[in-house]
Structure formats: structure tokens, C-alpha cells
Scaffold this active site. Structure first.
Site, PDB file in Angstrom:
ATOM      1  CG  ASP A 127      -0.076   0.163   2.522  1.00  0.00           C
ATOM      2  OD1 ASP A 127       0.467  -0.854   2.977  1.00  0.00           O
ATOM      3  OD2 ASP A 127       0.050   1.295   3.053  1.00  0.00           O
ATOM      4  N   GLY A 160       4.504  -0.106   5.266  1.00  0.00           N
ATOM      5  CA  GLY A 160       3.654  -0.417   4.130  1.00  0.00           C
ATOM      6  C   GLY A 160       4.479  -0.757   2.901  1.00  0.00           C
ATOM      7  CD  GLU A 161       7.323   1.889   0.267  1.00  0.00           C
ATOM      8  OE1 GLU A 161       8.257   1.159  -0.087  1.00  0.00           O
ATOM      9  OE2 GLU A 161       7.481   3.087   0.552  1.00  0.00           O
ATOM     10  N   GLY A 162       4.333  -3.220   1.176  1.00  0.00           N
ATOM     11  CA  GLY A 162       4.651  -4.650   1.123  1.00  0.00           C
ATOM     12  C   GLY A 162       5.983  -4.975   1.765  1.00  0.00           C
TER      13      GLY A 162
END
Lengths: 359, 359
Positions: free
Chosen positions: B181, B323-325
């Protein structure tokens, strides 16, 4: 044999505090909220200080050295026959052991050393490389519950062999060291060492090893108690403890861990056997632990004691109890992630990303 | 727009129990004490069952899809200006974000999608690839504390876009999916969704996000409370909740996670935003979680609630909140280690190593 410990210990320095500050500052300008990478940031800053450079480089030539040795006490304290040690040495040479597979996965190389395996390879007909036995001290350490596992001279030679192996690896380009262990009965020796150095009783330090039942667990406690009793006067003499209960492989690992610290390279510790050797090296130089990370938390109860004494927080906690450096190798993958973020992420300025709104 | 949820949900099967048994049996004959690889064994067996093959193959074509979207509520609930979302999209495209660096390290590829970024790229003069906006729903979701974040039609379209992206990736050869995200304000939307689905109050689900102070935290609680109040009649209507408080990016992520499960590929969840979307997908299909691993435990309090509800045990716990994985990518490295051991270690018979002594 005269082991000049003072000379080795004097070579153990401290990581670079100025570089640590640079690394902390760099973490603050990477394109992410401050602190958002959590433990990865701590690991990356530690690696920077140990390498003496910011940004750090992700380990590219990590080396696992698996120290193999038999222990006479094993016939009373292990679920596996002692012959498995030599069989697993061959498995490690052939690339089929967990350490081989994990090293391949995370980009490390494995070296196996027969320090004290109870075998004469020439008699077996197995075609093993000469390097395997270059640092061999003897065929098996003696039962630690009946008498000294090895002589003091052997302990000193084994310890120096470990230091020499660390030097060999760093000279050959290794940028990170991992010690692995392989030896039926070696958790018995480790438990006795940890009991002595951490002042704990046998039942506190004896675990299930490769998976022993209650009867063997009681026999293992008795063996550890007998070994600790014999060694009760050796406080302040870590090399004496290695001779009394540790055995040749544990002595070599202790030297290797101290040698890695003396060379100023990052070292990732593995489980309870490596932890016992680390306690010995830490007793010789309280600075050594600055160069070490705890790779994982083993299920062996004595390993928790080691981590507490060394004040090291394990990178992973997966209920592993295999040895061979396996837990440290999983942790190496995480350390590599941490190093890569500090080394390769863009900065706010460089990427044209705005920072937080001023409060 | 007619979202045929029944059709998608009906495609979610269960991992292969027979293969799981084969994998468990294979773990028992590898050259190590039974169970000695701990959690790695569990992960490897899970992957085998999900892949429907024993031994499993280590993920070779893992794909992280970062879903970017703005949230109108962010001006009141974030430490960062909303413009950062678009700036970080460019950073992700340029390879400078944490997700890029971690993906490179563990062998995954990153795809960024502008689902609802509040920008018209053509106006900015930035030369972005057309694929970036292929699934764009709108410019920013509206303030969830004032009214519905998006319309129901937009929620359905975003959800289906997520399903379609999972299909695209699997059709292109992805063998593992990670949702990431990126969006200033997205933890506000996530907190509201988790509060609704787990029946918790605002103060239980609102965390510090990118690092807000006490005043902004109170404003964030108020916004979440207002959003949850508006959505109070939507129990049993997860898509309605996505429209009311989730926004377009959360809706797309929910579809992606369900789509991954429907395609029967392994999915690693990330932190609180992906967790909120996972709760939505889980409300649509209780089978979906069988195809998911929890990559990490975030410091966001609502994430712990998600992990409890999904009964998933995170692979790493590093106090990450990016976030961002990013957390899922660190976990992917561990899963790869686990898969490699089950796939590539020698067996006792194959290596000529003896098993335990019969008691």
C-alpha cells in the site's frame, strides 16, 4: 604449547561510533517515515558501524564454517548414534545438509572442518578433501562425565585453530562469518559450559538436543552435573573449562568467534552450541560481543541463558534446534535486507519527496 | 455495475490436504532431527499444500503490487502532506523506495498501480507509464469522516480491478503475490474498516501511522469514529464498508487478496492496511485465509487485531510500519529458505545417514 591470549584479546577493538552516527543520520533521510523499518534500521546501523562505512554493503561473501566433532559422552546423552557425525560431515561435503541449502538460498558458502570426529577417513575409503582435516585435533573428545574431555594442550591448539580459521576466511575475502556445529553429543558439552559460565544447575541448562526422551534427559543431566562438578574450581579459566567439559570442537568455535571479533568482521551466532562457545569467548574479551549478532533463539533452554548473558536480541525465533549454522543463515537473509535498504534506498532530497509537515 | 461476488467466492478452494501429508512425511526423512527446523518446517508444508506439489518449489516469480491512493481525510490525520503519495509513486517507479530495494534483495518484482492518487499525471509533465493508471478509479477518495469515501459503484469497480490484477499477475507467471500500500491517510481508512469488522472502538484501532503527535492522533480517532458511525448499519455488507470508509485503494486490495486466493496462489500479507483489506476479503470468503501467510506484525495496534481475527502468526516481528509490502518482502526471504530446505535437502536414505536409535 603457549597460548598467548593477551595478544589475541588485545586485537579486539570496538565498532566505529562516528560511522554509527552517520548511519543513523542517513536512516533519517531515506524515503520513509523515520523509524518505519523498525529492527531493520537497527541492524543496518550496527552493520555500518562494524564495517566502518556508511552506507554499509550487504554481505556478499558470507562464510559458514561448520566445526564437526564427536563427544564420548554421547552414547549416554543422545538419541542418535555417534556414527552420524561422520555421516553428516559427508552430507555437508555433498551439499545435502540444511546448512548447504540455506547457504545457497541466502548467498553464503559452507566450509566443513573435522576438528574431532571419531573417524580415520583413510580407513573408510571415503575420498574426503585434505582441507577437511587440516585442523583436526583428535578422534573424538573423551566422555566429559568421566574425566577431562581433552587435555589443556589440545584445548589451546583447538582454540588457536579456530582463531586461524577466522583469519584464513577473512584473508580469503569473507565479509561475514557464521560458525556452525555438527556433532552428536555436542549439546551436552554446551550445557556444561553454559552451566559453569552462567552459574546454573544441570536441570536449567539441559534440553532435549536432537530429541531425547525423559530417561536420556535424566542421564544427560547426570553427565552435565558430573562434568560441572569436576570443573568447579575453574572459574576465571575459560580455556580450562573448554578442556574439562567443552571438547575440541567447542574450543575451536570459541577461538573462531573471538578471531572474527579480532578481525573486526560481523559474526552471526547460531544456537546453543555456538552460544556456549560465545560465552567462553565473551569471558576472554567483553568487547567481542560488539561484533556479534544473535541469529536466532533456539528451543534449547540454555540458549536463552546465553542470549540474556550476552544481551543479544535474536533476529528470528522459529523453534529451531538443528545447529550447522542454520538459524544464523536464516538471519543472514534478514540482515541482507536491512543492509540493502540503508545502502540503496533513495533519500527525500534525491527523490523529490516531501518530509513530514512541520508541527 | 453488477459485482458477481458469488462467482468469485465460489472459485476459492482449499489447499491440498493429501499433498500436505506428503510434505509432512518428507520433512520426517530429511537429514535432520524431526522438527529441528521448527517454523521453517510448518511454512514449507503450508507452501507445498498451497502449490499442490511435494516438494514445493521456492518462489521464483513473486510479485508485489503496490496499490496507491489518496484519502481526503489525510489533511486531518497524517503527519505527511498528501502530495507525498504521488511523489512516492514516482519513487517506486524509479526504484528508490523500500519495496524496490527489498524486492531486489529477495528476488521479487514490484508493480505500482495508481488506483486513486489525487493527481492528473498528464498535467504534471511526468512521463509515467500508461500501465500505472490502467486501473485508476478516481482522483483521491473523499474524506471518510464527512461522507462516503467513494460510491458503491466505484467500490465495486475497484474491487473487481483488484481481482483482475491478481488474475493478470498469475496469468503472467507470478507464483506468489504480495499486496503493498502507498497512500497518505490510508491507515485512517484501515483503522475504520478494522473497527467495523472486528467490533472495536476508535481508540483501540487508531495508531500513529507515519508518526503523528497526540493532537493529530485525537483528530484521527475523531475521524475514524465519524466514519464508523456513518457505516454502523453496514454489518454483513463488506463492499458497502469499502465504499463508506475504505476508499478505492482498500477496495482494490481486498479484491486482489480474494483474487489471489481464488487463483490458488500463495499470498503474503503485509501490515495494517493490507490487513484491513484482508479482513474484508475474509468476510466475503472464510476460505481465503488458507492461501495467506502473515508476513509481519506491524506496530499499528489494529494490526494485532487483524492477526487475531485471521488466526495468522506473523513470520517476522520487527516493529515495522512502512507499508509498500515491505514486511511481507522480508518474510518472503524466510519462506524461500523454508521451501528450499524441503525441496533440496538430502534424505537419510539418500545420504546414508542413520536415524535416531530405537528407544
Amino acid at each position: 604449547m603457549n597460548l598467548d591470549l593477551t595478544s589475541i584479546v588485545s586485537r579486539v577493538g570496538v565498532p566505529d561510533d562516528a560511522v554509527r552516527e552517520l548511519a543513523l543520520a542517513r536512516q533519517g533521510v531515506l524515503t520513509k517515515p523515520a523509524g518505519a523499518l523498525g529492527r531493520l534500521e537497527d541492524l543496518s546501523v550496527w552493520l555500518s558501524a562494524v564495517q566502518g562505512q556508511c552506507p554499509p554493503t550487504a554481505p556478499r561473501a558470507a562464510r559458514v564454517v561448520v566445526f564437526a566433532g564427536d563427544h564420548g559422552v554421547a552414547v549416554r546423552t543422545s538419541a542418535y548414534p555417534p556414527a552420524v557425525t561422520a555421516q553428516m560431515v559427508l552430507n555437508l561435503l555433498a551439499g545435502g545438509a540444511a546448512a548447504n541449502v540455506l547457504a545457497e538460498t541466502v548467498g553464503a558458502k559452507v566450509r566443513v572442518l573435522d576438528i574431532a570426529v571419531d573417524i580415520d577417513w583413510a580407513e573408510t575409503g571415503h575420498d574426503v578433501p585434505a582441507a577437511l582435516t587440516r585442523h583436526k585435533i583428535r578422534r573424538g573428545s573423551m566422555p566429559l562425565d568421566e574425566g577431562d574431555a581433552i587435555s589443556r594442550d589440545e584445548a589451546e591448539r583447538a582454540f588457536l585453530a579456530g582463531v586461524a580459521v577466522a583469519d584464513e576466511e577473512v584473508d580469503a575475502g569473507a565479509d561475514l562469518l557464521i560458525a556452525g556445529d555438527m556433532g552428536i553429543g555436542n549439546t551436552t558439552a554446551a550445557a556444561a559450559l553454559i552451566g559453569l559460565l552462567a552459574h546454573r544447575g544441570p536441570a536449567e541448562v539441559v534440553g532435549r538436543g536432537t530429541g531425547i526422551d525423559d530417561d536420556v534427559w535424566m542421564a544427560k543431566c547426570a553427565a552435565v552435573r558430573d562434568g560441572m562438578f569436576r570443573a568447579r574450581e575453574l572459574a576465571g579459566d575459560p580455556i580450562g573449562m573448554l578442556a574439562a567439559v567443552g571438547g575440541a570442537d567447542l574450543a575451536a568455535i570459541s577461538g573462531f568467534l573471538l578471531g572474527g571479533a579480532a578481525r573486526g568482521v560481523p559474526v552471526i551466532l547460531d544456537g546453543v552450541v555456538i552460544g556456549a562457545a560465545a560465552l567462553v569467548a565473551n569471558a576472554l574479551s567483553y568487547r567481542a560481543r560488539n561484533w556479534w549478532l544473535a541469529g536466532h533463539r533456539s528451543v534449547e533452554p540454555a540458549h536463552g541463558i546465553v542470549l540474556d548473558r550476552l544481551r543479544l536480541d535474536p533476529i528470528v525465533d522459529y523453534q529451531m534446534r538443528l545447529g550447522e549454522g542454520s538459524g544464523a543463515l536464516v538471519a543472514l537473509g534478514v540482515l541482507t535486507c536491512a543492509a540493502a535498504t540503508l545502502a540503496n534506498m533513495a533519500t527525500f532530497d534525491g527523490a523529490g519527496v516531501a518530509g513530514p509537515v512541520a508541527p
